[in-house]
Design an enzyme around this catalytic site. Structure first.
Site, PDB file in Angstrom:
ATOM      1  N   SER A 118      -2.429  -0.798   7.845  1.00  0.00           N
ATOM      2  CA  SER A 118      -2.710  -1.916   6.931  1.00  0.00           C
ATOM      3  C   SER A 118      -2.491  -3.222   7.667  1.00  0.00           C
ATOM      4  CB  SER A 118      -1.762  -1.836   5.730  1.00  0.00           C
ATOM      5  OG  SER A 118      -1.803  -3.046   5.004  1.00  0.00           O
ATOM      6  N   TYR A 124       6.859  -1.089   2.838  1.00  0.00           N
ATOM      7  CA  TYR A 124       5.496  -0.626   3.126  1.00  0.00           C
ATOM      8  C   TYR A 124       4.970  -1.278   4.409  1.00  0.00           C
ATOM      9  CZ  TYR A 124       0.419  -0.087   2.524  1.00  0.00           C
ATOM     10  OH  TYR A 124      -0.918   0.203   2.718  1.00  0.00           O
TER      11      TYR A 124
HETATM   12  N1  LIG Z   1      -5.992   0.588  -1.129  1.00  0.00           N
HETATM   13  C1  LIG Z   1      -5.796  -0.400  -0.270  1.00  0.00           C
HETATM   14  O1  LIG Z   1      -6.102  -1.576  -0.562  1.00  0.00           O
HETATM   15  C2  LIG Z   1      -5.213  -0.122   1.102  1.00  0.00           C
HETATM   16  C3  LIG Z   1      -5.097  -1.190   2.005  1.00  0.00           C
HETATM   17  C4  LIG Z   1      -4.594  -0.958   3.273  1.00  0.00           C
HETATM   18  C5  LIG Z   1      -4.212   0.321   3.631  1.00  0.00           C
HETATM   19  N2  LIG Z   1      -4.327   1.347   2.737  1.00  0.00           N
HETATM   20  C6  LIG Z   1      -3.894   2.689   3.172  1.00  0.00           C
HETATM   21  O2  LIG Z   1      -4.925   3.619   2.916  1.00  0.00           O
HETATM   22  C7  LIG Z   1      -4.355   4.930   2.693  1.00  0.00           C
HETATM   23  C8  LIG Z   1      -4.915   5.502   1.407  1.00  0.00           C
HETATM   24  O3  LIG Z   1      -4.571   4.634   0.341  1.00  0.00           O
HETATM   25  P1  LIG Z   1      -5.263   4.655  -1.091  1.00  0.00           P
HETATM   26  O4  LIG Z   1      -5.522   3.260  -1.450  1.00  0.00           O
HETATM   27  O5  LIG Z   1      -6.340   5.656  -1.136  1.00  0.00           O
HETATM   28  O6  LIG Z   1      -4.012   5.135  -1.973  1.00  0.00           O
HETATM   29  P2  LIG Z   1      -3.896   6.145  -3.199  1.00  0.00           P
HETATM   30  O7  LIG Z   1      -5.110   6.109  -4.033  1.00  0.00           O
HETATM   31  O8  LIG Z   1      -2.569   5.862  -3.794  1.00  0.00           O
HETATM   32  O9  LIG Z   1      -3.866   7.577  -2.474  1.00  0.00           O
HETATM   33  C9  LIG Z   1      -2.804   7.914  -1.622  1.00  0.00           C
HETATM   34  C10 LIG Z   1      -2.954   9.361  -1.237  1.00  0.00           C
HETATM   35  O10 LIG Z   1      -1.843   9.724  -0.396  1.00  0.00           O
HETATM   36  C11 LIG Z   1      -1.260  10.900  -0.920  1.00  0.00           C
HETATM   37  N3  LIG Z   1       0.136  11.075  -0.572  1.00  0.00           N
HETATM   38  C12 LIG Z   1       1.184  10.249  -0.784  1.00  0.00           C
HETATM   39  N4  LIG Z   1       2.309  10.809  -0.323  1.00  0.00           N
HETATM   40  C13 LIG Z   1       1.975  12.011   0.201  1.00  0.00           C
HETATM   41  C14 LIG Z   1       2.685  13.060   0.815  1.00  0.00           C
HETATM   42  N5  LIG Z   1       4.012  13.009   0.983  1.00  0.00           N
HETATM   43  N6  LIG Z   1       2.005  14.155   1.250  1.00  0.00           N
HETATM   44  C15 LIG Z   1       0.663  14.227   1.089  1.00  0.00           C
HETATM   45  N7  LIG Z   1      -0.070  13.280   0.480  1.00  0.00           N
HETATM   46  C16 LIG Z   1       0.588  12.188   0.040  1.00  0.00           C
HETATM   47  C17 LIG Z   1      -1.458  10.802  -2.423  1.00  0.00           C
HETATM   48  O11 LIG Z   1      -1.261  12.057  -3.038  1.00  0.00           O
HETATM   49  P3  LIG Z   1      -0.738  12.199  -4.582  1.00  0.00           P
HETATM   50  O12 LIG Z   1      -1.964  12.033  -5.449  1.00  0.00           O
HETATM   51  O13 LIG Z   1      -0.172  13.589  -4.604  1.00  0.00           O
HETATM   52  O14 LIG Z   1       0.286  11.132  -4.798  1.00  0.00           O
HETATM   53  C18 LIG Z   1      -2.903  10.314  -2.454  1.00  0.00           C
HETATM   54  O15 LIG Z   1      -3.790  11.380  -2.236  1.00  0.00           O
HETATM   55  C19 LIG Z   1      -2.847   4.712   2.676  1.00  0.00           C
HETATM   56  O16 LIG Z   1      -2.288   5.045   3.929  1.00  0.00           O
HETATM   57  C20 LIG Z   1      -2.701   3.222   2.416  1.00  0.00           C
HETATM   58  O17 LIG Z   1      -1.486   2.702   2.902  1.00  0.00           O
HETATM   59  C21 LIG Z   1      -4.809   1.165   1.487  1.00  0.00           C
END
Ligand SMILES: NC(=O)c1ccc[n+]([C@@H]2O[C@H](COP(=O)([O-])OP(=O)(O)OC[C@H]3O[C@@H](n4cnc5c(N)ncnc54)[C@H](OP(=O)(O)O)[C@@H]3O)[C@@H](O)[C@H]2O)c1
Length: 245
Positions: A154, A170
Site C-alpha cells: 500500500s 497497517y
Molecule cells: N482496498 C484498498 O483500497 C487497498 C489499498 C491498498 C492496499 N490494499 C491491499 O490489498 C489487499 C486486498 O485488500 P482488499 O481491499 O481486497 O481487502 P478485503 O476485501 O478486506 O479482503 C481481504 C482478504 O484477505 C483475507 N485475509 C485476511 N486475513 C487473512 C488470513 N489470516 N489468512 C487468509 N486470508 C486472510 C480476507 O479473508 P476473510 O474474508 O476470511 O477475512 C479477505 O479475503 C490487502 O493486502 C490490502 O492491504 C487494499
C-alpha cells in the site's frame, strides 16, 4: 514441446481484490489456486469463477483454465504448511504467487493508542504471513521458467514524504512488507519479487467511497504476476510504474 500451463496462487481471494485477481489470471489462461482461510467462502468463490469460465467465449481458456480452492490462513504457519502439502498433490510447479491477503484494523487509531494486540496481529498477517507463504512455496516457484512473487502492499507504507498518521499498524506492516520484498528479491535472483499498490479500491477494506473498482485495482497486480518483464525485481509499483519506497 508444449509449454506447461501457468499456475498461480492468490491468498485472501474469497473476496475483494484477491477474488478479482483470480478472475483476471484465469482469463489469461492460468490454472489458479484461490487461497482463503474460510472453507465455505473459499469454495463458493472458486465455484463462482468456474461457472463463469463455462460461459467463456474463448474456447482455449474455457477448457483449460480452472480455479481450485486452497485452504490457507496466512497468520498460522501450520495452515501454510498444510496448504503447501495439499498444493504439492495437485501441481509440481508454481509460476506466480500473489500475497494479497491482508487486514486493516486500526484506521481509526493513531500511533499513541494502537494496542500491542492490534500491532502484533497486523504485522503477523500482513508482513510475516507473506514471508512464510513465500518460504513455503519457493520450492514450487523454483520449478517455473519465469517465477514471480507479487506482494500486495500500500502507498500507506511509503516512507518517502513521511507518514500522515492514518492507520499506523497497517502502514508499518506494509513498510515492513516492502522490506520483505527487497530481501526476497536479493535472496532469489531467479524469481521476480515485487511490491505493488493497487490504489484506493472499493472493497470491504477500501470502503464504498474509494476511487477505483476492483478490476482497476487488480490490473497492476495481474500485470506483475503475468506480463511484466521478468527482469524487473525488487521494486515497488503502482499502475505499472515504479514508485518510491
Ligand atoms: N482496498 C484498498 O483500497 C487497498 C489499498 C491498498 C492496499 N490494499 C491491499 O490489498 C489487499 C486486498 O485488500 P482488499 O481491499 O481486497 O481487502 P478485503 O476485501 O478486506 O479482503 C481481504 C482478504 O484477505 C483475507 N485475509 C485476511 N486475513 C487473512 C488470513 N489470516 N489468512 C487468509 N486470508 C486472510 C480476507 O479473508 P476473510 O474474508 O476470511 O477475512 C479477505 O479475503 C490487502 O493486502 C490490502 O492491504 C487494499
Amino acid at each position: 514441446m508444449t509449454r506447461q500451463r501457468r499456475v498461480a496462487l492468490v491468498t485472501g481471494a474469497n473476496k475483494g481484490i484477491g477474488f478479482e485477481v483470480v478472475r483476471q489470471l484465469r482469463r489469461e489462461g492460468f490454472r489458479v489456486f484461490l487461497g482463503a482461510r474460510d472453507e465455505k467462502g473459499g469454495r463458493a468463490a472458486a465455484d463462482k469463477l468456474n461457472k463463469e469460465a463455462e460461459k467463456d467465449s474463448d474456447l482455449v481458456t474455457r477448457h483449460t483454465s480452472l480455479v481450485t480452492f486452497l485452504k490457507i490462513d496466512i497468520a498460522n504457519n501450520e495452515s501454510i504448511k498444510r496448504a503447501a502439502e495439499e498444493f504439492s498433490k495437485q501441481s509440481d510447479h508454481l509460476d506466480a504467487l500473489v500475497n494479497n491477503a491482508g487486514i486493516l484494523l486500526d484506521d481509526d487509531k493513531d500511533i499513541l493508542t494502537t494496542t500491542p494486540e492490534t500491532f502484533e496481529i497486523t504485522l503477523r498477517t500482513n508482513t510475516l504471513g507473506a514471508l512464510l507463504v513465500s518460504q513455503a512455496f519457493v520450492p514450487f516457484l523454483k520449478k517455473s521458467d519465469a517465477p514471480r512473487i507479487v506482494n500486495v502492499s500500500s502507498s500507506g507504507g511509503q516512507l518517502t514524504d513521511g507518514a500522515d498518521g492514518w492507520a499506523p499498524a497497517y502502514c508499518i506492516s506494509k513498510t515492513a512488507l516492502n522490506g520483505v520484498t527487497s530481501q526476497l528479491a536479493a535472496a532469489l535472483p531467479k524469481i521476480a519479487v515485487n511490491s505493488v499498490c493497487p490504489g484506493w479500491v472499493r472493497t470491504d477494506m477500501g470502503g464504498a467511497n474509494a476511487t477505483r473498482s476492483v478490476a482497476e485495482g487488480a490490473s497492476g497486480i495481474v500485470w506483475l504476476a503475468a506480463d511484466a518483464p521478468q527482469q524487473e525485481t525488487g521494486k515497488f509499483w503502482r499502475d505499472r510504474k515504479v514508485i518510491p519506497w
